[in-house]
Enzyme design. Structure first.
Site, PDB file in Angstrom:
ATOM      1  N   SER A   1       0.848  -1.183   0.000  1.00 43.05           N
ATOM      2  CA  SER A   1       0.000   0.000   0.000  1.00 43.05           C
ATOM      3  C   SER A   1       0.895   1.248   0.000  1.00 43.05           C
ATOM      4  O   SER A   1       1.829   1.340   0.792  1.00 43.05           O
ATOM      5  CB  SER A   1      -0.862  -0.036   1.256  1.00 43.05           C
ATOM      6  OG  SER A   1      -1.619   1.122   1.295  1.00 43.05           O
ATOM      7  N   GLY A   2       0.615   2.164  -0.905  1.00 42.21           N
ATOM      8  CA  GLY A   2       1.391   3.400  -0.959  1.00 42.21           C
ATOM      9  C   GLY A   2       2.622   3.308  -1.846  1.00 42.21           C
ATOM     10  O   GLY A   2       3.398   4.250  -1.953  1.00 42.21           O
TER      11      GLY A   2
ATOM     12  N   THR B   1      -1.721   2.510  -7.841  1.00 41.04           N
ATOM     13  CA  THR B   1      -2.832   3.228  -8.454  1.00 41.04           C
ATOM     14  C   THR B   1      -2.311   4.325  -9.369  1.00 41.04           C
ATOM     15  O   THR B   1      -2.828   4.532 -10.471  1.00 41.04           O
ATOM     16  CB  THR B   1      -3.740   3.792  -7.355  1.00 41.04           C
ATOM     17  OG1 THR B   1      -4.105   2.702  -6.516  1.00 41.04           O
ATOM     18  CG2 THR B   1      -4.973   4.421  -7.928  1.00 41.04           C
TER      19      THR B   1
ATOM     20  N   ASN C   1      -0.924   5.244   3.297  1.00 43.91           N
ATOM     21  CA  ASN C   1      -1.173   5.965   2.054  1.00 43.91           C
ATOM     22  C   ASN C   1      -2.421   6.827   2.241  1.00 43.91           C
ATOM     23  O   ASN C   1      -3.453   6.335   2.676  1.00 43.91           O
ATOM     24  CB  ASN C   1      -1.382   4.938   0.929  1.00 43.91           C
ATOM     25  CG  ASN C   1      -1.611   5.586  -0.424  1.00 43.91           C
ATOM     26  OD1 ASN C   1      -1.701   6.807  -0.534  1.00 43.91           O
ATOM     27  ND2 ASN C   1      -1.718   4.749  -1.444  1.00 43.91           N
TER      28      ASN C   1
ATOM     29  N   SER D   1      -5.354   5.342  -0.208  1.00 40.59           N
ATOM     30  CA  SER D   1      -5.138   3.913  -0.348  1.00 40.59           C
ATOM     31  C   SER D   1      -6.375   3.237  -0.929  1.00 40.59           C
ATOM     32  O   SER D   1      -7.492   3.452  -0.469  1.00 40.59           O
ATOM     33  CB  SER D   1      -4.815   3.336   1.030  1.00 40.59           C
ATOM     34  OG  SER D   1      -4.641   1.959   0.937  1.00 40.59           O
ATOM     35  N   SER D   2      -6.157   2.414  -1.971  1.00 38.57           N
ATOM     36  CA  SER D   2      -7.305   1.694  -2.550  1.00 38.57           C
ATOM     37  C   SER D   2      -7.647   0.557  -1.596  1.00 38.57           C
ATOM     38  O   SER D   2      -6.790  -0.247  -1.259  1.00 38.57           O
ATOM     39  CB  SER D   2      -6.936   1.106  -3.906  1.00 38.57           C
ATOM     40  OG  SER D   2      -6.048   1.946  -4.573  1.00 38.57           O
TER      41      SER D   2
ATOM     42  N   GLY E   1      -0.489  -5.771  -2.862  1.00 42.73           N
ATOM     43  CA  GLY E   1       0.693  -6.631  -2.837  1.00 42.73           C
ATOM     44  C   GLY E   1       0.745  -7.383  -1.521  1.00 42.73           C
ATOM     45  O   GLY E   1      -0.151  -7.260  -0.675  1.00 42.73           O
TER      46      GLY E   1
ATOM     47  N   GLU F   1       1.201  -8.312   2.075  1.00 37.52           N
ATOM     48  CA  GLU F   1       1.120  -7.452   3.255  1.00 37.52           C
ATOM     49  C   GLU F   1       1.620  -8.206   4.473  1.00 37.52           C
ATOM     50  O   GLU F   1       1.184  -9.315   4.746  1.00 37.52           O
ATOM     51  CB  GLU F   1      -0.321  -7.004   3.491  1.00 37.52           C
ATOM     52  CG  GLU F   1      -0.663  -5.732   2.755  1.00 37.52           C
ATOM     53  CD  GLU F   1      -2.015  -5.165   3.106  1.00 37.52           C
ATOM     54  OE1 GLU F   1      -2.439  -4.228   2.415  1.00 37.52           O
ATOM     55  OE2 GLU F   1      -2.661  -5.651   4.053  1.00 37.52           O
TER      56      GLU F   1
HETATM   57  N1  LIG Z   1       5.199   7.891 -10.075  1.00 35.27           N
HETATM   58  C1  LIG Z   1       4.928   8.686  -9.043  1.00 35.27           C
HETATM   59  N2  LIG Z   1       5.342   9.968  -9.062  1.00 35.27           N
HETATM   60  C2  LIG Z   1       5.080  10.783  -8.048  1.00 35.27           C
HETATM   61  N3  LIG Z   1       4.410  10.411  -6.929  1.00 35.27           N
HETATM   62  C3  LIG Z   1       3.956   9.160  -6.855  1.00 35.27           C
HETATM   63  C4  LIG Z   1       4.190   8.223  -7.904  1.00 35.27           C
HETATM   64  N4  LIG Z   1       3.636   7.065  -7.549  1.00 35.27           N
HETATM   65  C5  LIG Z   1       3.073   7.259  -6.330  1.00 35.27           C
HETATM   66  N5  LIG Z   1       3.263   8.509  -5.905  1.00 35.27           N
HETATM   67  C6  LIG Z   1       2.819   9.099  -4.618  1.00 35.27           C
HETATM   68  O1  LIG Z   1       2.539   8.071  -3.723  1.00 35.27           O
HETATM   69  C7  LIG Z   1       1.186   8.112  -3.299  1.00 35.27           C
HETATM   70  C8  LIG Z   1       0.626   6.720  -3.169  1.00 35.27           C
HETATM   71  O2  LIG Z   1       0.506   6.131  -4.434  1.00 35.27           O
HETATM   72  P1  LIG Z   1      -0.671   5.101  -4.789  1.00 35.27           P
HETATM   73  O3  LIG Z   1      -0.558   4.822  -6.233  1.00 35.27           O
HETATM   74  O4  LIG Z   1      -1.954   5.594  -4.284  1.00 35.27           O
HETATM   75  O5  LIG Z   1      -0.225   3.866  -3.973  1.00 35.27           O
HETATM   76  P2  LIG Z   1      -0.911   2.414  -3.943  1.00 35.27           P
HETATM   77  O6  LIG Z   1      -2.006   2.432  -4.955  1.00 35.27           O
HETATM   78  O7  LIG Z   1       0.188   1.510  -4.305  1.00 35.27           O
HETATM   79  O8  LIG Z   1      -1.360   2.253  -2.603  1.00 35.27           O
HETATM   80  C9  LIG Z   1       0.466   8.921  -4.337  1.00 35.27           C
HETATM   81  O9  LIG Z   1      -0.628   9.593  -3.786  1.00 35.27           O
HETATM   82  C10 LIG Z   1       1.544   9.890  -4.789  1.00 35.27           C
HETATM   83  O10 LIG Z   1       1.617  10.981  -3.906  1.00 35.27           O
HETATM   84 MG   LIG Z   2      -3.942   2.142  -4.716  1.00 36.93          MG
END
Ligand SMILES: Nc1ncnc2c1ncn2[C@@H]1O[C@H](COP(=O)(O)OP(=O)(O)O)[C@@H](O)[C@H]1O
Ligand SMILES: [Mg+2]
Length: 1019
Positions: A135-136, A140, A185, A188-189, A409, A411
């Protein structure tokens, strides 16, 4: 030659010559090997120590600090969350990656997206991109980047743009309802998402479909400290319009709602609920939700909030009862009575009877929360369906799809529960899928290339998948059994059951089963699974309950009475009732995973593994322990091992030869034969050992990276020598080119110059010829200047006249008579002065003067030959100035006789042939008389001292004015000429006078009048 050489060296030039062209940007994988010490390598497959986690970590760290967040493992993309905006997602970047082969540019999510798309288009098959990570870690974000890439790179039409907007806008809606702030996050989804994008045969995105997995419903009723409920609740309360809130009975204060305050952080600086509300509102209408759907949807969100605020009190018997609950009226339009009953009682069916058994307060709270979770969960599914309806493509022609799987992923927390068990099981399944697909594709490639398949050791996690999901024996079966069996089943009985049934499994251990050493790390209620990615210890508490996800039957019945159309739809009356128990959560999940695996198995896989560099969401901070942990749990090492099972490096012969051909004299600069023969010749020269490489049908396979690195390093050394040679050749070529250009230019200038000079010369000569003509005419004119005007001198004389007159104009004397102040005229113009003199003498005085003006004067009227030589001899010393024929009238009798009158410097002579009849010295000339009339008579008066001397002369001269003017000039006496009227007295001889009378008449006549006078009658 230079040109040919340069053409053959194009590839090398790209590296050597500093240029901002597009080509230099295409830094291919091999080219980047040059900088591997600083920026690491772009593909983990090229790590020599590929089994070393540390080496892997070092490479990631190097790259992360250079802002290179992407690295490949073959075609798998590892992405490290930069936690800052990088300038690598612009439209320009998208353009750069469009249509470029995977290894031609530095690793990027766009490269992966583009290659998946292009493979789909060329092979007309289906693909999926699996994005996993903690997560984070950026899953997404990665899936959004891919979607954005397709939105820009795919063909667009009005219809397609409509689909594109829906695909893009489904994201904020799903995020509002399915994402929440967690400790890890802020966005977080809380559900797994698989989204299919459908493409038509031209590559246009024509539709989509979304599958959601295991929404974390428990969040609706409970949040850990520092976490929030789903975004949509806060968005509605913070951003909802006043009218809407009033209509929903809500207050604009999150603190009023129990379901929103448990995490104690309704406000988060990184989240702007108000503006997100606006985005979601807009997106809802784009994805085709009707206004009434939207109203109902918010009605449900509000009802859940109200539901959370319902309080129960215990009656005398300890049963739950509802007292004066304001919230009831806002609950989904369900009659109060029904609702009260439903929330405080449970319906039990006994035989044919229905009995309502009252809840305790705790029970009622549990039932309320279960209902809230069920409502939210089902509404979420309804929403996903709605989005799918709006994305559905009605066209029946064949489509290909790219699936995007954004799934949790591995956890591992300090305490892991049912959710982690499900999630980690999901990852085991996906790893299994990866192994099958990767090995399959590796094997296929070997087969295609005609290389023998060498089985290589790697860990196959099938054994763990079986441990979890095997029928009757697997953990899931055991859990379900425990949930469903009658009697007192608890989490602990479930644990015992597992110990009993699968106790001997090498990947399963509990406190009881463990050896002494391991036991210390396990609590009594824990069981541990040895996942492919590492050990995870689960606490069994809550497993049964969460798996059951009990919703009492009458809860559903109550919901059916709602006036809210969505709720009605979500709780249909046709739902199988409690006679057949609904499937447990884990079984549902297992089934949906089986479904997912089936979907994915039929597609070509692409992988993105996301890594989180630190827990603090900080840019530039790389936490070694944390990343090492993820490298392990993401199975990167396993993945690498499978990838490296055979050969570390493989490339098409053409590509390999093109880059390394300078290393062998036979292949440099051009290889004439086939690329494969060229490569064979090259590697023979380089001394590759037979076990280091294999020659496939179209590719060379190199077993160890060190072999490739040695070749690359040799190339780096050789490159500089080559660069110098190429530069020298190029400079020579350029200088020669410049020289040729200059020479050509010089020749051109010379030609022009010569032409110009020749033309000038020709002109000069032409002028000279004309000049000569003019000169010769001028000379001729000069030579004949004293002749009477004729063709020979006319031009010259005109010139002389013109030039004199021009000069004269500037220097006119004050009066005509100032003789000396006149400019000396040229001889031909002496006449002019004489004429001026004539004018002074006769103008206005003698009648026939005007007629004389136009008659030019001549130098003389008798040419020298016509004067007798004798006479000339006699007067020669006096210089003859002028001579003119005259008629002399005898003094006696006035008989006319023809004579010559000659003026010399000294005297006037009257000559009769060879005889000088009379000499009149100018000193003795007293004067000259003429009449005022038109006759031509002149009388020369002379001093006459003695009688032997002849007296005055009476003459008639046709050139009277000319003769008299000359005379006056010669004698230089102005007043010697007198114009008289009537009669002139003259001396015949001293003492004897005669007269000449003048008068005008009808006819000109000269005769001797009766009075003895000479009568001259003129017209
Ligand atoms: N490629 C990227 N460039 C800049 N910031 C990113 C990038 N990927 C993730 N982040 C930062 O990390 C945070 C969490 O990403 P997210 O995709 O929501 O994580 P996940 O879906 O894996 O939980 C986002 O809100 C953003 O601030
Ligand atoms: Mg996500």
């Amino acid at each position: 030659i230079a040109f040919l050489l340069i053409k053959t060296l194009t590839t090398c030039l790209i590296i050597f010559l500093p240029s901002k062209s597009h080509e230099t940007k295409r830094q291919n994988m091999e080219a980047s090997l040059t900088a591997r010490d600083r920026v690491g390598i772009q593909d983990f497959v090229l790590l020599d120590t590929y089994t070393s986690e540390t080496a892997c970590l070092d490479n990631l760290r190097k790259r992360f600090h250079e802002n290179l967040i992407y690295t490949y493992i073959g075609t798998l993309l590892v992405s490290v969350n930069p936690y800052k905006e990088l300038d690598i997602y612009s439209k320009k970047q998208m353009d750069t990656y469009m249509g470029v082969n995977f290894f031609e540019l530095p690793p990027h999510i766009y490269a992966l997206a583009d290659n998946a798309f292009r493979t789909m288009m060329s092979e007309f098959n289906n693909h999926f991109i699996l994005i996993s990570g903690e997560s984070g870690a950026g899953k997404t974000e990665a899936s959004k980047k891919i979607l954005q890439f397709y939105a820009v790179s795919c063909p667009s039409t009005k219809v397609l743009n409509n689909v594109r907007d829906r695909l893009l806008l489904s994201n904020p809606v799903l995020e509002a309802f399915g994402n929440a702030k967690t400790l890890k996050n802020d966005n977080s989804s809380r559900f797994g998402k698989y989204m299919d994008i459908q493409f038509d045969h031209q590559g246009g995105a024509v539709g989509g479909h979304i599958l959601s997995y295991l929404l974390e419903k428990s969040r609706v009723v409970h949040q850990n400290h520092g976490e929030r409920n789903f975004h949509i609740f806060y968005q509605l309360v913070e951003g909802g319009e006043e009218d809407l809130l009033r209509w929903l009975g809500l207050e604009r204060n999150c603190k009023h709602y129990r379901y929103l305050v448990q995490g104690n952080c309704a406000k988060v600086s990184s989240i702007n609920d108000k503006s997100d509300w606006k985005t979601v509102r807009k997106a809802l209408s784009v994805i085709d939700l009707s206004e009434s759907d939207i109203e109902n949807l918010f009605g449900i969100i509000a009802s859940v909030l109200h539901m959370g605020n319902i309080k129960f009190e215990a009656d005398a018997r300890g049963y739950a009862m509802l007292n004066n609950n304001q919230e009831m009226q806002w609950l989904l339009g369900i009659p109060n009575q029904v609702l009260q009953q439903g929330l405080t009682h449970r319906k039990i069916e006994a035989k044919s009877e229905e009995v309502f058994s009252p809840f305790s307060v705790d029970h009622a709270v549990y039932a309320r929360d279960a209902l809230a979770k069920a409502i939210y969960g089902r509404t979420f599914s309804w929403l996903v369906n709605k989005i799918n309806e709006s994305l559905a493509n009605m066209d029946s022609s064949r489509k290909t799809v790219i699936g995007l799987l954004d799934i949790y992923g591995f956890e591992v927390f300090s305490v892991n529960s049912f959710e982690q068990f499900c999630i980690n099981y999901c990852n085991e399944k996906l790893q299994q899928l990866f192994i099958e697909l990767t090995l399959k594709s590796e094997q296929e490639e070997y087969e295609m290339e005609g290389i023998e398949w060498e089985p290589v050791p790697y860990f196959n996690n099938k054994i763990i998948c079986d441990l979890v999901e095997e029928k009757f024996r697997g953990i899931i079966s055991l859990l379900d059994e425990e949930c469903l069996r009658p009697g007192e089943a608890t989490d602990l009985t479930f644990l015992e059951k597992m110990e009993d049934k699968i106790g001997g499994h090498p990947h399963f251990v509990t406190h009881k089963l463990a050896d002494q050493k391991t036991r210390k790390t396990l609590k009594r209620g824990d069981f541990r699974l040895l996942h492919y990615a590492g050990e995870v210890t689960y606490c069994v508490v809550g497993f049964l309950d969460k798996n059951n996800d009990l919703l009492y039957r009458n809860g559903k019945e109550v919901m059916r009475q709602s006036k809210n159309a969505i709720i009605k739809h979500c709780f249909p009356s046709t739902e199988p009732d409690s006679k057949r128990r609904p499937e447990t959560v884990v079984t549902q999940f297992k089934n949906s995973l089986v479904g997912l695996t089936e979907i994915l198995m039929m597609k070509e896989p692409w992988y993105v593994r996301c890594i989180k560099p630190n827990e603090a969401k900080q840019p530039g901070h790389f936490d070694d322990v944390l990343v090492r942990h993820q490298v392990k749990y993401l199975g990167l090492m396993e993945h690498l091992r499978v990838r490296r099972a055979g050969f570390a490096y493989r490339r098409k012969y053409e590509v390999f030869l093109q880059r390394y051909k300078p290393l062998c004299p036979d292949t440099w600069p051009n290889w004439k034969g086939t690329a494969a023969e060229g490569v064979r010749c090259l590697i023979k020269h380089l001394g590759y050992k037979s076990d280091e490489y294999k020659m496939g049908r179209t590719k060379i396979f190199i077993r160890h990276p060190r072999t490739l690195f040695a070749t690359e390093d040799a190339f780096q050394v050789c490159k500089h020598k080559l660069a110098t040679r190429i530069q020298a050749k190029y400079k020579g070529y350029k200088v020669k080119g410049d020289y040729l250009k200059q020479r050509e230019a010089a020749t051109k200038i010379e030609t022009c110059w010569r032409g110009m000079m020749a033309r000038r010369e020709r002109q000069r000569r032409a002028w000279a010829v004309t000049d000569l003509l003019i000169c010769s005419r001028f000379i001729k004119g000069f030579m004949n200047r004293h002749q009477p005007a004729c063709t020979d001198n006319s031009e010259y004389l005109a010139f002389v006249r013109h030039s004199y007159l021009t000069r004269l104009k500037e220097n006119l004397p004050k009066t005509i008579l100032e003789k000396d102040s006149w400019l000396t005229p040229p001889p031909i113009l002496q006449e002019l002065l004489l004429k001026a003199q004539t004018s002074a003498l006769f103008k206005g005085k003698k009648e026939n003067y005007p007629f004389s003006v136009c008659r030019p004067f001549a130098d003389t009227r008798i040419c020298a030959e016509d004067i007798s030589i004798k006479v000339l001899q006699m007067i020669q010393h006096e210089k003859v100035k002028y001579s003119v024929p005259v008629v002399k009238y005898d003094r006696n009798g006035f008989r006319p006789r023809l004579r010559q009158l000659i003026f010399t410097q000294e005297a006037a002579y009257l000559v009769e042939e060879a005889k000088i009849k009379q000499r009149i010295d100018y000193s003795s000339l007293k004067g000259v008389s003429v009449s005022n009339l038109s006759d031509n008579f002149l009388i020369l008066h002379v001093t006459c001292d003695d009688s032997k001397q002849k007296g005055d002369l009476v003459l008639q001269c046709d050139f009277l004015f000319e003769a008299l003017t000359k005379l006056s000039v010669i004698v230089n006496k102005q007043n010697c000429i007198h114009v008289v009227q009537g009669s002139v007295r003259f001396d015949i001889q001293p003492g004897r006078e005669g007269f000449v009378d003048f008068k005008s008449g009808q006819e000109s006549m000269v005769y001797r009048a009766k009075n003895g006078h000479l009568m001259v009658v003129s017209l």
